[in-house]
Design an enzyme around this catalytic site. Structure first.
Site, PDB file in Angstrom:
ATOM      1  N   PHE A  11      37.801  38.410  45.390  1.00  0.00           N
ATOM      2  CA  PHE A  11      38.501  39.563  44.590  1.00  0.00           C
ATOM      3  C   PHE A  11      39.280  39.001  43.694  1.00  0.00           C
ATOM      4  O   PHE A  11      40.218  38.230  44.164  1.00  0.00           O
ATOM      5  CB  PHE A  11      38.944  40.542  45.255  1.00  0.00           C
ATOM      6  CG  PHE A  11      39.115  42.138  44.703  1.00  0.00           C
ATOM      7  CD1 PHE A  11      38.279  42.706  44.677  1.00  0.00           C
ATOM      8  CD2 PHE A  11      40.455  42.386  43.990  1.00  0.00           C
ATOM      9  CE1 PHE A  11      38.382  44.228  43.732  1.00  0.00           C
ATOM     10  CE2 PHE A  11      40.864  43.417  43.321  1.00  0.00           C
ATOM     11  CZ  PHE A  11      39.576  44.440  43.428  1.00  0.00           C
ATOM     12  N   TYR A  44      42.365  40.725  52.355  1.00  0.00           N
ATOM     13  CA  TYR A  44      42.325  41.408  53.559  1.00  0.00           C
ATOM     14  C   TYR A  44      41.413  40.970  54.360  1.00  0.00           C
ATOM     15  O   TYR A  44      41.389  41.003  55.771  1.00  0.00           O
ATOM     16  CB  TYR A  44      41.992  42.960  53.426  1.00  0.00           C
ATOM     17  CG  TYR A  44      42.174  43.916  54.398  1.00  0.00           C
ATOM     18  CD1 TYR A  44      43.423  44.179  54.888  1.00  0.00           C
ATOM     19  CD2 TYR A  44      41.202  44.184  55.149  1.00  0.00           C
ATOM     20  CE1 TYR A  44      43.813  45.083  56.032  1.00  0.00           C
ATOM     21  CE2 TYR A  44      41.279  45.341  56.572  1.00  0.00           C
ATOM     22  CZ  TYR A  44      42.489  45.582  56.744  1.00  0.00           C
ATOM     23  OH  TYR A  44      42.690  46.164  57.763  1.00  0.00           O
ATOM     24  N   ALA A  67      44.465  36.316  45.782  1.00  0.00           N
ATOM     25  CA  ALA A  67      45.370  36.825  44.608  1.00  0.00           C
ATOM     26  C   ALA A  67      45.317  38.390  44.825  1.00  0.00           C
ATOM     27  O   ALA A  67      44.240  38.851  44.664  1.00  0.00           O
ATOM     28  CB  ALA A  67      45.228  36.510  43.379  1.00  0.00           C
ATOM     29  N   VAL A  69      46.759  41.701  42.993  1.00  0.00           N
ATOM     30  CA  VAL A  69      47.185  42.233  41.802  1.00  0.00           C
ATOM     31  C   VAL A  69      47.803  43.633  41.957  1.00  0.00           C
ATOM     32  O   VAL A  69      47.011  44.378  42.789  1.00  0.00           O
ATOM     33  CB  VAL A  69      46.302  41.980  40.850  1.00  0.00           C
ATOM     34  CG1 VAL A  69      46.725  42.750  39.575  1.00  0.00           C
ATOM     35  CG2 VAL A  69      45.877  40.393  40.505  1.00  0.00           C
ATOM     36  N   ASP A  72      47.765  51.074  40.707  1.00  0.00           N
ATOM     37  CA  ASP A  72      48.522  52.204  40.366  1.00  0.00           C
ATOM     38  C   ASP A  72      49.237  52.926  41.868  1.00  0.00           C
ATOM     39  O   ASP A  72      49.972  53.774  41.752  1.00  0.00           O
ATOM     40  CB  ASP A  72      47.355  53.217  39.850  1.00  0.00           C
ATOM     41  CG  ASP A  72      46.932  52.926  38.629  1.00  0.00           C
ATOM     42  OD1 ASP A  72      47.775  52.252  37.963  1.00  0.00           O
ATOM     43  OD2 ASP A  72      45.935  53.456  38.497  1.00  0.00           O
ATOM     44  N   THR A  73      48.937  52.398  42.901  1.00  0.00           N
ATOM     45  CA  THR A  73      49.372  52.630  44.420  1.00  0.00           C
ATOM     46  C   THR A  73      50.066  51.547  44.852  1.00  0.00           C
ATOM     47  O   THR A  73      50.277  50.460  44.481  1.00  0.00           O
ATOM     48  CB  THR A  73      48.441  53.079  45.333  1.00  0.00           C
ATOM     49  OG1 THR A  73      47.687  52.097  45.617  1.00  0.00           O
ATOM     50  CG2 THR A  73      47.628  54.366  44.617  1.00  0.00           C
ATOM     51  N   HIS A  75      48.889  50.096  47.328  1.00  0.00           N
ATOM     52  CA  HIS A  75      47.845  49.299  48.062  1.00  0.00           C
ATOM     53  C   HIS A  75      48.032  47.698  48.158  1.00  0.00           C
ATOM     54  O   HIS A  75      47.931  47.352  49.176  1.00  0.00           O
ATOM     55  CB  HIS A  75      46.675  49.728  47.406  1.00  0.00           C
ATOM     56  CG  HIS A  75      45.422  49.269  47.966  1.00  0.00           C
ATOM     57  ND1 HIS A  75      44.867  50.039  49.259  1.00  0.00           N
ATOM     58  CD2 HIS A  75      44.449  48.139  47.866  1.00  0.00           C
ATOM     59  CE1 HIS A  75      43.980  49.320  49.999  1.00  0.00           C
ATOM     60  NE2 HIS A  75      43.546  48.329  48.857  1.00  0.00           N
ATOM     61  N   PHE A 100      49.440  30.022  53.876  1.00  0.00           N
ATOM     62  CA  PHE A 100      49.280  31.305  53.143  1.00  0.00           C
ATOM     63  C   PHE A 100      49.241  31.050  51.548  1.00  0.00           C
ATOM     64  O   PHE A 100      50.504  30.786  51.134  1.00  0.00           O
ATOM     65  CB  PHE A 100      50.438  32.054  53.489  1.00  0.00           C
ATOM     66  CG  PHE A 100      50.332  33.544  52.815  1.00  0.00           C
ATOM     67  CD1 PHE A 100      49.338  34.642  53.619  1.00  0.00           C
ATOM     68  CD2 PHE A 100      51.197  34.004  51.982  1.00  0.00           C
ATOM     69  CE1 PHE A 100      49.261  35.770  53.433  1.00  0.00           C
ATOM     70  CE2 PHE A 100      50.884  35.539  51.471  1.00  0.00           C
ATOM     71  CZ  PHE A 100      50.082  36.264  52.203  1.00  0.00           C
ATOM     72  N   ARG A 115      49.716  31.523  38.551  1.00  0.00           N
ATOM     73  CA  ARG A 115      50.151  30.869  39.853  1.00  0.00           C
ATOM     74  C   ARG A 115      49.009  30.206  40.495  1.00  0.00           C
ATOM     75  O   ARG A 115      49.167  30.367  41.859  1.00  0.00           O
ATOM     76  CB  ARG A 115      50.805  32.143  40.605  1.00  0.00           C
ATOM     77  CG  ARG A 115      52.244  32.801  40.007  1.00  0.00           C
ATOM     78  CD  ARG A 115      52.506  33.985  40.655  1.00  0.00           C
ATOM     79  NE  ARG A 115      53.801  34.381  40.242  1.00  0.00           N
ATOM     80  CZ  ARG A 115      54.105  35.658  40.236  1.00  0.00           C
ATOM     81  NH1 ARG A 115      53.371  36.624  40.653  1.00  0.00           N
ATOM     82  NH2 ARG A 115      55.363  35.986  39.669  1.00  0.00           N
TER      83      ARG A 115
END
Length: 134
Positions: A11, A44, A67, A69, A72-73, A75, A100, A115
């Site tokens: 992702f 995840y 990564a 990003v 809108d929530t 999450h 990590f 990054r």
């Protein structure tokens, strides 16, 4: 020679592919081998892959890159917190360094692209841990 496992979240692939390249370059610079790379759908999903790699006798440490990003929530915060905790548990449960190299939460796509060196930092930390642990 140190043998590493590398977990790469797909992702945000435009970022994570560059992170994986930075990780591979860091491994070459340190004279270590990435024994296996596992590509997972998202950060995840990385703890299970890290656990499978950490179980292998020939793997000395696992570096995880991805990564997260902001959307809108909240999450991104939930995903990052759960992933960090789970990856820490894998390292402790398997007695194998799991590093990590996941950026975020709270970053834009542009910030994530800035990054990508965190991929190299994850490999450097993994090698450093192998070298300092008895």
């Amino acid at each position: 020679m140190v043998n590493l496992g590398l977990v790469v979240a797909q992702f945000n692939a435009s970022v994570t592919e560059r992170m994986a390249e930075a990780a591979e370059d860091a491994a070459a610079d340190r004279g270590v081998e990435i024994d296996e790379t596992v590509h997972v759908p998202g950060v995840y999903d990385s703890p299970l892959a890290a656990d499978r790699l950490a179980r292998r006798e020939e793997i000395d440490a696992v570096a995880v890159v991805g990564a997260v990003v902001t959307g809108d929530t909240d999450h991104d915060q939930v995903i990052s917190d759960a992933t960090a905790e789970s990856l820490q548990s894998v390292g402790l449960d398997r007695d194998t360094p799991v590093t990590f190299g996941i950026t975020g939460p709270g970053q834009s796509g542009a910030e994530a692209r800035e990054r990508v060196e965190k991929g190299a930092a994850a490999v450097d930390a993994a090698v450093d841990m192998v070298e300092v642990l008895p």
